[in-house]
Write a protein that holds these residues in place. Structure first.
Motif, PDB file in Angstrom:
ATOM      1  N   TYR A  72       0.829  -1.204   0.000  1.00 19.08           N
ATOM      2  CA  TYR A  72       0.000   0.000   0.000  1.00 19.08           C
ATOM      3  C   TYR A  72       0.862   1.252   0.000  1.00 19.08           C
ATOM      4  O   TYR A  72       2.078   1.195   0.202  1.00 19.08           O
ATOM      5  N   GLU A  78      -4.054   8.760   4.048  1.00 16.83           N
ATOM      6  CA  GLU A  78      -5.027   7.713   3.698  1.00 16.83           C
ATOM      7  C   GLU A  78      -4.289   6.518   3.105  1.00 16.83           C
ATOM      8  O   GLU A  78      -3.501   6.668   2.164  1.00 16.83           O
ATOM      9  N   LYS A  80      -3.836   3.370   0.873  1.00 13.59           N
ATOM     10  CA  LYS A  80      -4.420   2.844  -0.359  1.00 13.59           C
ATOM     11  C   LYS A  80      -3.722   1.532  -0.694  1.00 13.59           C
ATOM     12  O   LYS A  80      -2.584   1.508  -1.141  1.00 13.59           O
ATOM     13  N   SER A 185     -10.001  -0.689   1.449  1.00 15.62           N
ATOM     14  CA  SER A 185      -8.816   0.071   1.049  1.00 15.62           C
ATOM     15  C   SER A 185      -8.340  -0.360  -0.333  1.00 15.62           C
ATOM     16  O   SER A 185      -7.951   0.467  -1.160  1.00 15.62           O
TER      17      SER A 185
END
Length: 204
Positions: A72, A78, A80, A185
């Motif tokens: 990620y 945030e 991802k 996610s």
């Protein structure tokens, strides 16, 4: 310290899946199998720990024996998620590993993992000592790098519903093991939106 003679190295059961994966790409003699077993070291990662943290240099590649990890990026706080590494898959951030530069990507264990890892320097030794070692490196890098690019591009081009269907098709074995947060996610939405997609698809 003097390196052990590969001929004296005993092939352990844990290396069997790795050797099978390598043999599917290149031929290996018994002596070369011993070299592979010597250079790939067993390592354990606890759930939540990092195989590669943000801004670290990726100094090792891995073959997953058990457990699974996620790839990620941190986008302004945030998370991802764009890919997963499952048993009997290779794991690495080759964009960092090959040039030995800091990584923007993160690789984290989502459950306790057993890995067989090889350092950058030992991989260069493998290239020297295994007849088709450089070909192996090229094929593995191509496989992982191309899949990673596809996963990252999909994150920005495919709809959330398409990404969820892709997750179900490619990672059905992980459905019960990965939290809704991490699936959301990967899909690129909030968990509550994922619930709505799942209900909609279940109704079709």
């Amino acid at each position: 310290m003097k390196r052990k003679n590969p001929e004296q190295h005993i092939t352990t059961a844990i290396h069997a899946p790795l050797l099978a994966a390598i043999r599917s790409l290149i031929p290996l003699s018994e002596a070369e199998e011993a070299i592979v077993c010597q250079l790939f070291k067993e390592k354990h990662y606890k759930k939540g720990s990092f195989f590669l943290a943000e801004n670290e240099i990726c100094r090792q590649a891995a073959f997953v024996i058990s457990g699974f990890m996620r790839y990620y990026i941190n986008d302004d706080g945030e998370e991802k998620t764009y890919s997963f590494a499952k048993p009997y898959n290779f794991a690495c951030n080759y964009e960092s590993f090959v040039p030995q530069k800091p990584s923007a990507q993160i690789i984290q264990a989502l459950e306790d993992c057993v890995l067989l890892t090889i350092s950058y320097d030992d991989l260069l030794l493998l290239y020297e000592q295994v007849r088709y070692g450089d070909r192996l490196g090229r094929l593995v890098i191509e496989q992982v790098f191309i899949q990673t690019l596809k996963d990252r591009n999909s994150f920005y081009t495919d709809s959330p519903e398409s990404r969820y269907e892709k997750f179900v098709n490619e990672h059905k074995d992980l459905l019960q093991q990965i939290s809704q947060y991490h699936i959301a996610s990967f899909v690129g939405i909030k968990p509550q939106s994922l619930s709505r997609i799942r209900k909609r698809l279940a109704g079709n």
